[in-house]
Design an enzyme around this catalytic site. Structure first.
Site, PDB file in Angstrom:
ATOM      1  N   GLU A   1      44.422  11.207   2.807  1.00 33.52           N
ATOM      2  CA  GLU A   1      43.654  12.428   2.562  1.00 33.52           C
ATOM      3  C   GLU A   1      44.367  13.412   1.627  1.00 33.52           C
ATOM      4  OE1 GLU A   1      43.919  10.918   5.434  1.00 33.52           O
ATOM      5  OE2 GLU A   1      41.858  10.382   5.894  1.00 33.52           O
TER       6      GLU A   1
ATOM      7  N   HIS B   1      36.680  12.962  16.895  1.00 31.47           N
ATOM      8  CA  HIS B   1      35.453  12.673  16.155  1.00 31.47           C
ATOM      9  C   HIS B   1      34.396  13.738  16.341  1.00 31.47           C
ATOM     10  CE1 HIS B   1      37.457   8.755  16.305  1.00 31.47           C
ATOM     11  NE2 HIS B   1      36.923   8.614  15.109  1.00 31.47           N
TER      12      HIS B   1
END
Ligand SMILES: Cc1ncc(C[n+]2csc(CCOP(=O)(O)OP(=O)(O)O)c2C)c(N)n1
Ligand SMILES: [Mg+2]
Length: 817
Positions: free
Chosen positions: A539, A606
């Site tokens: 990322e 999540h």
């Protein structure tokens, strides 16, 4: 195998040219060294606050500068003053202006005094906010202090050359590239290579095969910590050997060279430049045996941690001294048997060194005078005003003392001027005369001017500022068509890719399958792997790619697969992207769009919605939280017309929800910094955003059944929030305020509360205590029950609103419990 260079590349120069070039290089090195020596003294005598200098690293930078061409970019760190001088982008006077923090960008071009010295940059943007022709100048992306944080952006700077070479439609953008021939040059200290993002970046550049030349300035230390604690085998080139390019593989060319060996350095850098420029192969140059003649910075002394042998060695192997020796000993026999030398005797070098010393001393004086005279003028204005009010005031003696103290300062700063003036004003609080007004005006003017000097350019202030892009409404076809939200994303990205050849979209699973929710379905096939691509799972460098590409005129959309994983990229967003415009006084920009999806799925990693953490860390980047895909698509369309960076968080549970298909993809815009009133009501204003909005909307119907009529505001743009203060109008009507989100208590809801209550003065309309309803402090547990008990549920929202109404009218709304 690492390659060690042997021959110099001087054969095409006449001896005289060569000699002049060498002596000119030597002089630059000396000037740079003098700057370091005098710079340290300026700090120790209190004229400057902190100094970190490039002494001991001069000679390799001369070599790097020789190989550096117009259009190239540097992404480096605080040791590179010699390089900057050598490419003509920094002189001694500017060096000192930086050290003193001169706030005039024309005098201190690196950052207008915002960055401490040693943080270098060039100007990519002209005074109108438009791009300059970057192919006609040597470019340096603005440095930042966190070690190795120059690395992620370096990948993007290099990747831009690849894009310009391989994407035909970009040929028109000739002010950024000439056929992708530009190299991105990285520099880093040996110890900083221990950082994770260094390795992540090295790997990414190898995979991407981009024209990057990475230099490691190795002085064996990172402040006081020796290489043995930093690097396995104490050698970055040793441990990176597996990256060596071989027949038929990708990978790096790796060079190892001593930092005091001028001739070899020139040769290595010329080769590296060629390899990267022509083949787009990344290169690593491990420059060893460098020194720190004055230690790490002005904060300490290296005698504390280097032993006598090391200190002695550092003296002997000081790169400038070694270069000097080489110049003195250099002899070349010409065709006629004559011995050619650079200089006849030592004296010539001594006078050149004296000249360098004199030049630097004069530059330092000029820089100091320019800096201090500006402030002294402000002191003069202030003391005159103080004198005048002292005569009139009954507290004259106190004010005169303040004035005298200010006047007696030898090295005043702006703070002294304002402290004196503001303290004097307190003595005048009960008096009224025209001179007092003059003093008040002076203070207000000084603060306003300081606000420009110290606080401007956080976001774009140009005509392209994203907040100025007006709304263009969504059109719908004559036949109403209802589709999954993800289709709207896909159709809009298709239009974007079609309209903007400079848009590149990339991220984990973004290419081949068109992202995990298929918002890019089929677009790689349509627009090619250069424009829609998969990346590795990394990322920080996905963000870095975006920053570097955006700094070179492209419009990257960098995708972070899930909001929960943004944290890996958050550091570089915070330190680099969010500060770029600010730290360059508006002279560089990276209008990167970061796309991610989040909120409300299930499980600890999540379903997070760490919005408070995000918005507090990235002031300077817009943060947009569209409630559906049409709104999201509109945000992308707006952002591409502007020149600000932004983070767009799509609702994970929105891709399969139905929305009406627009007919003007790529055109409709969602304005930035504007809230939307999505339900009119009279009893209470509920502000929310993203996934919780839908629940609030459901609850509104249930509340209506018992006679509670709520007004719902979609915040939709957290940074900036509600520029027109529309929320205030709602609160003024309902007199009650509830903020609902699924961040932690005191997270983004607290920010919204501050904005509405304090910034918009909403407190004055409230008849009830303003409230927030958020998720729990812990991360959400897995499963539907985990969600129910971790995040605000419909019942929670219903009861919270009911409770507020009960408090207001207990007879009408009897307590539920
Ligand atoms: C992320 C981060 N951690 C710590 C620091 C403090 N720091 C500044 S420079 C430095 C040492 C860097 O050493 P090296 O990379 O070898 O560069 P050198 O100064 O030796 O040229 C440290 C620890 C920092 N700036 N950033
Ligand atoms: Mg070091």
């Amino acid at each position: 195998m690492p390659t060690t260079a042997t021959k110099s590349n001087t054969k095409n120069l006449s001896f005289n040219d060569f000699k002049n070039e060498v002596l000119n290089d030597y002089k630059i090195a000396r000037i740079s060294r003098e700057c370091s020596l005098l710079g340290r003294r300026e700090v120790l005598t209190g004229k400057a606050k902190f100094g970190i200098f490039g002494d001991g690293k001069e000679v390799p930078q001369l070599a790097m500068a020789k190989a550096f061409k117009n259009g190239d970019f540097r992404s480096g760190y605080y040791r590179d003053q010699t390089f900057m001088m050598s490419i003509g982008e920094l002189n001694a006077q500017q060096f000192f202006a930086g050290l003193y923090a001169h706030t005039d960008i024309n005098i201190e071009p690196m950052s207008a005094g915002r960055q401490m010295g040693g943080h270098f940059s060039t100007h990519s943007i002209d005074d109108n906010g438009d791009w300059k022709n970057l192919t006609l100048q040597k470019n340096s992306s603005a440095d930042i202090s966190p070690t190795a944080s120059q690395m992620p952006r370096l990948i993007g700077l290099a990747q831009a050359s690849k894009a310009y070479r391989n994407i035909e439609a970009l040929n028109e953008k000739s002010h950024f590239s000439v056929n992708g021939n530009e190299v991105a040059w990285g520099t880093i200290g040996n110890a900083s290579t221990s950082e994770g993002i260094f390795f992540e970046s090295i790997n990414a550049a190898g995979v991407l095969e981009v024209p990057m030349v990475m230099s490691v300035w190795d002085d064996e230390y990172g402040i006081s910590v020796h290489a043995k604690h930093q690097t396995t085998k104490e050698s970055i080139s040793e441990i990176l050997k597996g990256f060596q390019k071989e027949e038929g593989t990708n990978g790096y060319e790796i060079f190892v060279v001593n930092g005091w060996d001028y001739v070899q350095l020139i040769d290595v850098y010329a080769k590296a430049s060629r390899i990267a420029r022509e083949n787009h192969t990344p290169v690593l140059i491990h420059v060893k045996e460098l020194t720190q003649p004055q230690g790490h910075s002005t904060s300490g002394s290296h005698e504390r941690y280097k032993n006598i042998e090391r200190l002695k060695w550092e003296k002997e192997f000081d790169c400038i001294e070694k270069m000097r020796e080489w110049i003195l000993n250099f002899e070349l026999e010409d065709g006629n048997g004559n011995i050619l030398k650079f200089i006849d005797d030592n004296q010539e070098l001594i006078s050149l060194e004296k000249e360098a010393k004199k030049e630097v001393a004069a530059a330092k004086r000029t820089a100091w005078n320019a800096f201090i005279n500006e402030i002294k003028q402000e002191v003069t204005t202030a003391t005159r005003l103080l004198e005048k009010v002292a005569i009139k005031s009954s507290n004259g003696t106190f004010i005169t003392k303040i004035k005298n103290d200010l006047e007696s300062l030898i090295e005043p700063i702006r703070k002294d001027v304002l402290t004196a003036s503001r303290k004097a004003l307190r003595y005048l609080k009960d008096e009224n005369f025209p001179e007092k007004i003059e003093l008040q005006e002076f203070i207000k003017k000084s603060i306003s001017e300081a606000s420009y000097k110290y606080s401007s350019h956080l976001t774009s202030e140009t005509t392209k500022a994203t907040v100025n892009i007006s709304e263009k409404l969504v059109n719908y076809g004559s036949e109403k068509k209802i589709v999954d939200g993800r289709i709207i994303m896909r159709e809009n990205f298709d239009a974007i890719l079609n309209n903007y050849p400079e848009v590149l979209i990339f991220g984990e699973d973004a290419g081949k399958i068109g992202d995990v929710n298929q918002g890019l379905e089929g677009l790689q096939q349509k627009y090619g792997t250069q424009r829609v691509s998969d990346t590795g799972i990394r990322e920080a460098t996905i963000i870095g790619q975006g920053i570097g590409l955006a700094m070179r005129g492209l419009r990257p959309i960098a995708e972070i697969q899930y909001l929960d994983y943004l944290l890996y990229g958050l550091q570089i967003m915070s330190d680099d992207l969010a500060t770029l415009r600010y730290r360059t006084f508006g002279k560089q920009k990276a209008p990167l769009i970061i796309r991610t999806r989040g909120h409300r799925l299930e499980g600890i990693w999540h379903s997070g919605s760490p919005m408070g953490g995000i918005i507090n860390n990235i002031r300077g980047i817009h943060v947009l939280v569209p409630r559906n895909m049409t709104k999201a698509a509109g945000f992308y369309n707006t952002l591409l017309q502007g020149d600000d960076p932004a983070l767009v968080i799509e609702c994970l549970n929105g891709y399969r929800l139905k929305e009406e298909l627009p007919s003007n993809f790529g055109e409709f815009t969602t304005p930035i910094g504007v809230v939307e009133n999505i339900r009119q009501g009279k009893d209470i204003t509920v502000v929310s955003y993203g996934s919780t909005l839908r629940i609030v909307q459901e609850v509104a119907k249930e509340l209506m059944q018992i006679g509670i009529d709520i007004e719902i505001i979609d915040a939709q743009s957290l940074l900036p929030f509600d520029i027109n203060h529309d929320t205030l109008k709602s609160v003024a009507k309902t007199n009650r305020l509830l903020i609902v989100d699924e961040d932690v208590p005191g997270g983004a809801s607290a920010y919204l509360l501050q904005q509405i209550i304090e910034e918009q003065d909403g407190y004055q309309y409230l008849d009830s205590k303003p409230a927030t309803l958020t998720a729990k402090a812990h991360r959400p547990a897995y499963g539907s029950d985990g969600d129910y008990f971790s995040k605000p549920s419909a019942e929670d929202i219903f009861e919270k609103i009911y409770e507020m109404m009960h408090e207001a009218d207990p007879n009408k709304y009897k307590s539920l419990y």
